[in-house]
Design a protein around this motif. Structure first.
Motif, short mmCIF file in Angstrom:
data_model
loop_
_atom_site.label_atom_id
_atom_site.label_comp_id
_atom_site.label_asym_id
_atom_site.label_seq_id
_atom_site.Cartn_x
_atom_site.Cartn_y
_atom_site.Cartn_z
N ARG A 245 41.41 40.02 33.48
CA ARG A 245 41.53 38.72 34.15
C ARG A 245 40.91 38.10 33.54
O ARG A 245 41.32 36.85 34.37
CB ARG A 245 42.09 38.96 35.87
CG ARG A 245 42.83 40.42 35.49
CD ARG A 245 43.15 40.91 36.83
NE ARG A 245 42.41 41.53 37.79
CZ ARG A 245 41.42 42.21 37.83
NH1 ARG A 245 42.13 42.71 36.84
NH2 ARG A 245 40.86 42.55 38.65
N GLN B 271 42.63 34.01 36.28
CA GLN B 271 41.66 33.33 37.20
C GLN B 271 39.94 33.27 37.38
O GLN B 271 39.99 32.42 38.12
CB GLN B 271 40.97 35.45 38.18
CG GLN B 271 42.80 35.59 38.24
CD GLN B 271 42.02 37.38 39.04
OE1 GLN B 271 41.36 37.32 39.07
NE2 GLN B 271 43.64 38.10 38.60
N PRO C 211 48.25 38.78 41.09
CA PRO C 211 48.25 37.77 41.25
C PRO C 211 48.34 37.30 43.32
O PRO C 211 48.14 36.59 43.20
CB PRO C 211 49.57 37.28 40.58
CG PRO C 211 49.98 37.99 39.23
CD PRO C 211 48.99 39.22 40.15
N LEU D 159 37.15 38.60 40.92
CA LEU D 159 37.81 39.26 39.83
C LEU D 159 38.20 40.76 40.31
O LEU D 159 39.02 40.95 40.29
CB LEU D 159 37.59 38.85 38.34
CG LEU D 159 37.15 37.80 37.59
CD1 LEU D 159 36.20 37.87 36.95
CD2 LEU D 159 38.50 37.59 37.33
N ALA E 74 44.97 37.44 43.37
CA ALA E 74 44.43 36.13 43.03
C ALA E 74 44.45 35.09 44.35
O ALA E 74 43.50 34.51 45.27
CB ALA E 74 45.02 35.34 42.24
N SER F 188 48.20 38.09 34.57
CA SER F 188 47.26 38.01 33.36
C SER F 188 47.69 38.94 33.01
O SER F 188 49.00 40.14 33.04
CB SER F 188 45.90 38.95 33.66
OG SER F 188 45.42 37.85 34.25
N ASP G 15 52.28 31.28 39.46
CA ASP G 15 52.57 32.51 38.58
C ASP G 15 53.66 32.70 37.32
O ASP G 15 53.71 31.31 37.24
CB ASP G 15 52.97 33.37 39.55
CG ASP G 15 53.03 35.02 38.91
OD1 ASP G 15 52.83 35.46 38.61
OD2 ASP G 15 53.29 35.79 39.63
N SER H 22 40.80 40.69 43.14
CA SER H 22 41.97 40.11 42.48
C SER H 22 42.90 41.31 41.61
O SER H 22 42.77 40.25 39.94
CB SER H 22 42.50 38.91 42.37
OG SER H 22 40.57 37.81 42.96
N THR I 49 47.82 32.84 37.91
CA THR I 49 47.54 33.31 38.32
C THR I 49 47.68 34.72 37.47
O THR I 49 46.99 35.80 37.91
CB THR I 49 47.98 33.73 39.70
OG1 THR I 49 49.68 34.11 40.07
CG2 THR I 49 47.59 32.99 40.91
N VAL J 3 41.75 29.44 38.29
CA VAL J 3 41.74 29.65 39.58
C VAL J 3 40.18 29.84 40.65
O VAL J 3 40.08 29.24 41.18
CB VAL J 3 42.24 30.65 39.93
CG1 VAL J 3 42.54 31.17 41.40
CG2 VAL J 3 44.11 30.67 39.41
N HIS J 4 39.93 30.57 40.03
CA HIS J 4 38.29 30.21 40.66
C HIS J 4 37.58 29.64 41.17
O HIS J 4 37.02 28.65 41.66
CB HIS J 4 37.41 32.04 40.71
CG HIS J 4 36.17 31.87 41.42
ND1 HIS J 4 34.95 31.18 40.49
CD2 HIS J 4 35.74 32.77 42.65
CE1 HIS J 4 34.08 31.79 41.62
NE2 HIS J 4 34.05 31.57 42.67
#
Length: 431
Positions: free
Chosen positions: A233, A237, A28, A22, A31, A92, A265, A25, A90, A240-241
């Motif tokens: 975020r 994210q 996006p 975080l 990220a 926010s 995105d 990133s 990705t 994503v992580h």
């Protein structure tokens, strides 16, 4: 969940790495760069959309702007081997810099911003904000920039000048959300010159930019027992992580499916872009992967018929101060494990088949799970799940983790849940 029970699930290493993710990133573009770095360490290699692709076994990824698609082809995969896809996003909600940013009023220097996504405006007041994003240079290259200094601030009006503020704060998006960054006369080009210096390029070389604000306060554990995670975020994210960690862990494994990560995105604004879920990006990647392995249109149809997508996005935990706004029989709690998101009007894509796949993944991973349904009087949001299901015609299930303060500048979730979600995703990708 008791502290003793939590110990069985909680992998602090995973959440520590999420905090680092975080922090690195803020946009996006950052990220996908952070995710790509983790995938490369696991042996994935970057491919270009303009190059011919080979069908050999191994991990690959491509980046387009703020989107990333990554996949791993196991040894022995055929052209008709189905995919297991984890879809995320990705972006926010935040405040983004306008094309002519330098402005001001009453002797203050300010930066003109535009509202991106569904922003609870009050959460961006009186926060120290940095800038991040990408710069497009005249030579055709792009440069990421991340300024974590307290550069901007949207100051709230003092209560002495708004005695009714506690009876209802009303903010005008055009007049009241313009951040300050200094005192004095407005100078055209000042922001670009400042950003160029921070990025190590000449201002004259910058042809365009996608810049946005971010809260410079770092993510942190919260609470007496540090059982909560507060940070920016988390939507989305965190997913994503989790998906990146799960995919990286499967590199080299003998799998019955081809695991895929699709991190899009512009989900917060409807996904209608060349990097959004409504674009042909994911479909093109899957098709090219099939054809690179010698496949035919018949193989493509067979592969997609056996494909399942897990759409992972943040969901709502029951709010202790507003519990009446939640569905009475469904109260997801932090650290209760991933949530299955259900809506019969297809705002979420989950059906009985998807529920069974999700439940099997959680059972295989040994993690608890919960169900989220909206209060009938309060329509729910949506995700990339229904979009993906409709575009590709594949079974799709919506999931996530329970959180408070969704879309705020700083959100809150359970500190166990990122690890529990990643574990469930890994089990899903394994098949």
């Amino acid at each position: 969940m008791s502290t003793a029970a939590r110990t069985a699930y909680f992998d602090r290493t995973h959440t520590d790495d999420l905090i680092a993710f975080l922090g690195s990133s803020p946009s996006p573009y950052h990220a996908v760069a952070s995710a790509a770095e983790r995938l490369e360490k696991a042996g994935f290699r970057k491919v270009q959309e303009t190059d011919a692709w080979e069908g050999a076994a191994g991990g690959r990824y491509l980046i387009r702007g703020g989107a990333l698609i990554a996949w791993y082809v196991p040894e022995g995969a055929t052209a008709a081997t189905p995919f297991r896809i984890v879809g995320t996003h990705t972006d926010s909600p935040n405040l983004r810099v306008k094309p002519l940013p330098d402005t001001g009023a009453a002797g203050w220097r300010q930066i003109a911003v535009e509202i991106y996504g569904g922003v609870p405006l009050n959460t961006w007041l009186d926060r120290d904000l940095g800038l991040s994003g990408r710069l497009a240079l005249r030579d055709g290259s792009a440069r990421l920039v991340q300024i974590d200094e307290p550069l901007l601030r949207v100051p709230q009006l003092a209560i002495h000048l708004d005695r009714q503020v506690n009876e209802g704060l009303k903010l005008d998006k055009q007049r009241h959300l313009t951040p300050i960054w200094g005192i004095g006369a407005t100078t055209e080009g000042a922001l670009v010159e400042y950003v160029a210096e921070k990025a190590g390029v000449a201002a004259a070389d910058i042809a365009g930019w996608d810049l946005m604000t971010h809260d410079v306060q770092p993510p942190s554990y919260l609470g007496r027992d540090r059982e909560l995670l507060a940070g920016p975020r988390l939507d989305n994210q965190l997913s994503v992580h989790a998906a990146t960690a799960a995919l990286a862990a499967l590199a080299g494994a003998d799998l019955p499916y081809i695991p895929v990560l699709a991190a899009f995105d512009h989900e917060e604004t409807g996904s209608e872009s060349d990097t959004g879920a409504q674009s042909p990006l994911l479909g093109n990647v899957l098709e090219r992967s099939i054809y690179a392995r010698g496949g035919s249109p018949e193989d493509r149809a067979r592969a997609l018929a056996g494909t399942v997508c897990l759409s992972s996005d943040m969901g709502h935990a029951v709010h202790p101060n507003y519990s009446e706004r939640h569905e009475p029989g469904h109260h997801p709690m932090p650290n209760g494990g991933p949530i299955l998101k259900v809506n019969v009007n297809n705002r979420y894509a989950t059906d009985a088949v998807g529920r069974a796949v999700f439940a099997a993944a959680c059972e295989k991973a040994g993690v608890p799970w919960q169900t989220f349904v909206s209060n009938n009087a309060m329509p729910c949001g949506t995700t990339i799940g229904p979009i993906t299901a409709a575009r590709l015609g594949i079974t799709t299930v919506d999931c996530g983790i329970a959180a408070l303060s969704m879309h705020s500048a700083r959100e809150l979730c359970g500190a166990d849940d990122p690890y529990l979600l990643a574990s469930a995703i890994k089990a899903f990708l394994e098949g």
